[in-house]
Design a protein around this motif. Structure first.
Motif, short mmCIF file in Angstrom:
data_model
loop_
_atom_site.label_atom_id
_atom_site.label_comp_id
_atom_site.label_asym_id
_atom_site.label_seq_id
_atom_site.Cartn_x
_atom_site.Cartn_y
_atom_site.Cartn_z
N PRO A 407 -13.56 4.86 12.61
CA PRO A 407 -12.91 5.48 11.44
C PRO A 407 -11.48 4.99 11.21
CG PRO A 407 -14.14 7.13 12.67
CD PRO A 407 -14.15 5.89 13.50
N ILE A 408 -10.74 4.73 12.30
CA ILE A 408 -9.37 4.23 12.15
C ILE A 408 -9.40 2.81 11.57
CG2 ILE A 408 -7.13 4.00 13.26
CD1 ILE A 408 -8.31 5.53 15.66
N LEU A 409 -10.32 1.99 12.06
CA LEU A 409 -10.46 0.63 11.53
C LEU A 409 -10.85 0.66 10.06
CD1 LEU A 409 -12.31 -1.15 14.51
CD2 LEU A 409 -9.86 -1.11 14.00
N LEU A 410 -11.67 1.64 9.67
CA LEU A 410 -12.08 1.76 8.26
C LEU A 410 -10.87 2.06 7.37
CD1 LEU A 410 -15.41 3.82 8.54
CD2 LEU A 410 -15.14 1.35 8.26
N LEU A 411 -9.93 2.85 7.87
CA LEU A 411 -8.72 3.16 7.10
C LEU A 411 -7.88 1.90 6.90
CD1 LEU A 411 -7.65 6.55 8.75
CD2 LEU A 411 -8.94 6.22 6.64
N ILE A 412 -7.78 1.09 7.95
CA ILE A 412 -7.03 -0.17 7.83
C ILE A 412 -7.71 -1.11 6.86
CG2 ILE A 412 -6.20 -2.20 9.10
CD1 ILE A 412 -5.96 -0.42 11.58
N ILE A 413 -9.05 -1.19 6.95
CA ILE A 413 -9.82 -2.04 6.03
C ILE A 413 -9.60 -1.59 4.59
CG2 ILE A 413 -12.19 -2.57 5.29
CD1 ILE A 413 -12.96 -2.59 8.28
N ALA A 414 -9.58 -0.28 4.37
CA ALA A 414 -9.39 0.26 3.02
C ALA A 414 -8.05 -0.17 2.44
CB ALA A 414 -9.50 1.78 3.05
N ILE A 415 -6.99 -0.05 3.24
CA ILE A 415 -5.66 -0.43 2.77
C ILE A 415 -5.60 -1.93 2.45
CG2 ILE A 415 -3.24 -0.67 3.48
CD1 ILE A 415 -3.56 1.95 5.02
N LEU A 416 -6.21 -2.75 3.31
CA LEU A 416 -6.21 -4.20 3.08
C LEU A 416 -7.00 -4.56 1.82
CD1 LEU A 416 -6.64 -5.50 6.73
CD2 LEU A 416 -4.59 -5.67 5.31
N LEU A 417 -8.16 -3.94 1.64
CA LEU A 417 -8.97 -4.22 0.45
C LEU A 417 -8.21 -3.83 -0.82
CD1 LEU A 417 -12.56 -3.08 1.54
CD2 LEU A 417 -11.85 -5.40 0.95
N GLN A 418 -7.57 -2.65 -0.80
CA GLN A 418 -6.83 -2.21 -1.97
C GLN A 418 -5.63 -3.12 -2.24
OE1 GLN A 418 -8.13 0.29 -3.78
NE2 GLN A 418 -6.60 -0.14 -5.36
N THR A 419 -4.98 -3.56 -1.18
CA THR A 419 -3.84 -4.48 -1.33
C THR A 419 -4.28 -5.80 -1.95
OG1 THR A 419 -2.71 -3.51 0.58
CG2 THR A 419 -2.03 -5.72 -0.07
N LEU A 420 -5.42 -6.32 -1.52
CA LEU A 420 -5.95 -7.57 -2.07
C LEU A 420 -6.37 -7.40 -3.54
CD1 LEU A 420 -8.00 -8.69 1.05
CD2 LEU A 420 -6.00 -9.86 0.11
N LEU A 421 -6.85 -6.19 -3.87
CA LEU A 421 -7.18 -5.92 -5.27
C LEU A 421 -5.92 -5.88 -6.13
CD1 LEU A 421 -9.95 -3.14 -5.49
CD2 LEU A 421 -10.08 -5.48 -6.28
N ILE A 422 -4.92 -5.18 -5.66
CA ILE A 422 -3.68 -5.04 -6.42
C ILE A 422 -3.04 -6.40 -6.68
CG2 ILE A 422 -1.31 -4.15 -6.30
CD1 ILE A 422 -2.45 -1.75 -4.74
N ASN A 423 -3.15 -7.27 -5.69
CA ASN A 423 -2.53 -8.60 -5.80
C ASN A 423 -3.47 -9.65 -6.39
OD1 ASN A 423 0.32 -8.63 -4.31
ND2 ASN A 423 -1.03 -7.21 -3.23
N LYS A 424 -4.59 -9.20 -6.94
CA LYS A 424 -5.53 -10.08 -7.64
C LYS A 424 -6.14 -11.17 -6.76
CE LYS A 424 -4.28 -8.01 -11.50
NZ LYS A 424 -5.15 -7.02 -12.17
N ILE A 425 -6.07 -10.98 -5.44
CA ILE A 425 -6.76 -11.92 -4.54
C ILE A 425 -8.26 -11.72 -4.66
CG2 ILE A 425 -7.00 -12.72 -2.16
CD1 ILE A 425 -4.23 -13.18 -3.36
N PHE A 426 -8.66 -10.47 -4.80
CA PHE A 426 -10.05 -10.12 -5.09
C PHE A 426 -10.13 -9.55 -6.50
CE2 PHE A 426 -11.03 -9.07 -0.35
CZ PHE A 426 -11.21 -10.42 -0.09
N LEU A 427 -11.14 -9.97 -7.24
CA LEU A 427 -11.40 -9.37 -8.55
C LEU A 427 -12.28 -8.13 -8.35
CD1 LEU A 427 -12.12 -12.57 -10.66
CD2 LEU A 427 -9.98 -11.27 -10.50
N LYS A 428 -11.97 -7.07 -9.08
CA LYS A 428 -12.65 -5.80 -8.85
C LYS A 428 -14.17 -5.91 -8.96
CE LYS A 428 -10.77 -1.88 -9.84
NZ LYS A 428 -10.23 -0.65 -10.46
N GLU A 429 -14.67 -6.52 -10.03
CA GLU A 429 -16.12 -6.60 -10.22
C GLU A 429 -16.79 -7.46 -9.16
OE1 GLU A 429 -18.11 -4.77 -12.12
OE2 GLU A 429 -16.23 -3.72 -12.54
N THR A 430 -16.13 -8.53 -8.78
CA THR A 430 -16.68 -9.39 -7.72
C THR A 430 -16.72 -8.65 -6.39
OG1 THR A 430 -15.78 -11.35 -8.83
CG2 THR A 430 -16.42 -11.60 -6.52
N LEU A 431 -15.63 -7.94 -6.09
CA LEU A 431 -15.58 -7.16 -4.85
C LEU A 431 -16.63 -6.06 -4.86
CD1 LEU A 431 -14.23 -6.52 -2.15
CD2 LEU A 431 -12.60 -5.07 -3.39
#
Length: 456
Positions: A407-431
């Motif tokens: 569960p702790i690793l999932l929280l870190i993954i969530a923050i990283l995924l959201q950060t990559l979305l905000i910075n347009k590294i990942f596109l929302k629909e593709t992700l």
């Protein structure tokens, strides 16, 4: 109409996650029977026609104690679960109205007409309980109504497992919403809780293992509130006392206090606490241990003893003292052996999540974590290190304990995924599409794989 129903479900977290739990625990009944070689798992496979589930070996002890919790304070009785009374007492309270209903049902002519009476005496239950050394004194083999006595409280444990699992999923969403993580990411990550080997292996057992999820999430959420300065001194003392009480249900809640110390240091960017912080920590330490010390006093007062099975049977933590008293070479040999066993559980449980984290860290290495996340993100990394070290030094190694890190690793993954979305590294629909594909792979694998992870 379909969209209207979907909207209602998505807006009601308790309903959404209740349905998820129902679906996956139903699917798990159709999973393959686990391996049955000696030492593969501690339990038995209960057949339900073409379905089935694993009943963990401790279920009989838990359920029997729950029929009469006062046994934990019996001077002639050494209750293996004496140091964890809260879970048993809660299950007892839930089970009382169920027992009242069951007692009424079995006296009806309808129950007799369908041949229900033939199932009220199962010698195998007596045999299972009789094999428990601490129960021999009570002549279990002479009790013929154990099904009637124990069934309501076994059902209570299933309800309690459901409640703790549901609370974990709701807490995960609540925490990640505080961090402004997109809902589709939250739903994806929730699958690694509700559709996990822990749920498959323990949902239908009388056991505390659903706390594997709730404990780290509750501690993390408490620390998020602390780091964001949403807790005054009184609120912090209340949460500390609550975690102290929860230590009487599940031992890993002991990690709350060192996590609180970490959070307070990170808040002020300090390595060592200030005098004011030491005062706060000292007061919270006192409040934190009150429930456990009070229970120890009650046990000694009424039964004349206090029994901690984790220390007496498994020598958790005290193995360090045991081996050092023999010699340093014995300590090194034992520590090396334990480290390899711990590594084995890590390989069983954490590899997919570690690989995912390495991929995300690599993608985000040129991006600075938002100030909105930074303190809590740093805290989570130290929290992982703390939990990792705790379970390394424990002295008892099992995949279900190591999964507490997930569960702790999932929280870190969530923050990283959201950060990559905000910075347009990942596109929302593709992700969204990629996470949907990974969700399907995980669900199929978790349901169809050859039984749950090894228990031992």
């Amino acid at each position: 109409k379909i969209k209207f129903v979907q909207k209602i479900i998505l807006e009601k977290s308790w309903l959404k996650y209740s349905l998820m739990i129902f679906v996956f625990t139903l699917l798990f009944l159709f999973s393959p029977k686990p391996k049955t070689s000696i030492g593969t798992y501690c339990g038995e496979y209960i057949h339900l026609n073409k379905m089935g589930f694993v009943l963990f070996c401790d279920s009989y002890q838990y359920t029997y104690l729950t029929t009469n919790p006062s046994l934990m304070l019996d001077s002639n009785f050494v209750a293996v679960r004496q140091n964890r009374p809260l879970y048993i007492y809660i299950a007892h309270v839930i089970g009382l109205p169920i027992k009242f209903a069951v007692d009424k049902i079995v006296t009806t002519s309808f129950f007799e007409s369908i041949g229900g009476n033939q199932y009220l005496h199962q010698p195998i239950i007596n045999t299972k309980l009789k094999s428990s050394p601490f129960l021999k004194k009570y002549n279990i083999q002479n009790q013929e109504n154990l099904v009637l006595d124990m069934l309501p409280f076994y059902i209570a444990y299933i309800i309690l497992n459901f409640m703790v699992l549901l609370a974990s999923l709701i807490l995960l969403e609540k925490l990640l919403k505080q961090l402004k993580v997109d809902l589709f990411i939250i739903h994806f990550l929730s699958l690694f809780i509700v559709s996990s080997g822990i749920v498959k292996a323990f949902f239908y057992s009388a056991h505390e293992q659903m706390f594997t999820f709730f404990t780290p999430l509750f501690v993390a959420y408490s620390m998020l509130l602390l780091i964001r300065k949403r807790l005054n001194s009184t609120s912090l003392l209340f949460i500390t006392f609550l975690n102290g009480i929860l230590c009487l249900a599940y031992g890993s809640f002991i990690l709350y206090f060192p996590c609180m110390v970490l959070a307070m240091l990170i808040m002020e960017n300090r390595i060592f606490p200030s005098l004011d912080q030491l005062k706060i920590m000292s007061l919270n330490a006192l409040v934190f241990v009150i429930p456990t010390f009070s229970w120890i006093f009650i046990c000694h007062h009424f039964s004349g003893h206090y029994y901690n099975g984790e220390i007496s049977n498994f020598r958790e933590f005290v193995w360090v003292i045991d081996t050092m008293s023999i010699g340093f070479s014995t300590f090194i040999k034992t520590a090396s052996s334990y480290s390899l066993r711990y590594l084995h559980t890590i390989l069983l449980t954490l590899i997919p999540f570690v690989v995912g984290l390495l991929f995300l860290f690599n993608k985000s290495k040129s991006i600075k974590i938002s100030s909105e996340y930074s303190h809590f993100f740093l805290y989570l990394k130290w929290m992982v290190a703390l939990f990792f070290f705790f379970f390394w030094v424990l002295g008892y190694y099992n995949f279900r304990l190591t999964y507490t890190l997930v569960p702790i690793l999932l929280l870190i993954i969530a923050i990283l995924l959201q950060t990559l979305l905000i910075n347009k590294i990942f596109l929302k629909e593709t992700l969204r599409k990629n996470l949907l594909f990974l969700s399907i792979v995980w669900i199929v694998w978790s349901v169809l794989k050859y039984g749950p992870f090894p228990f031992q």
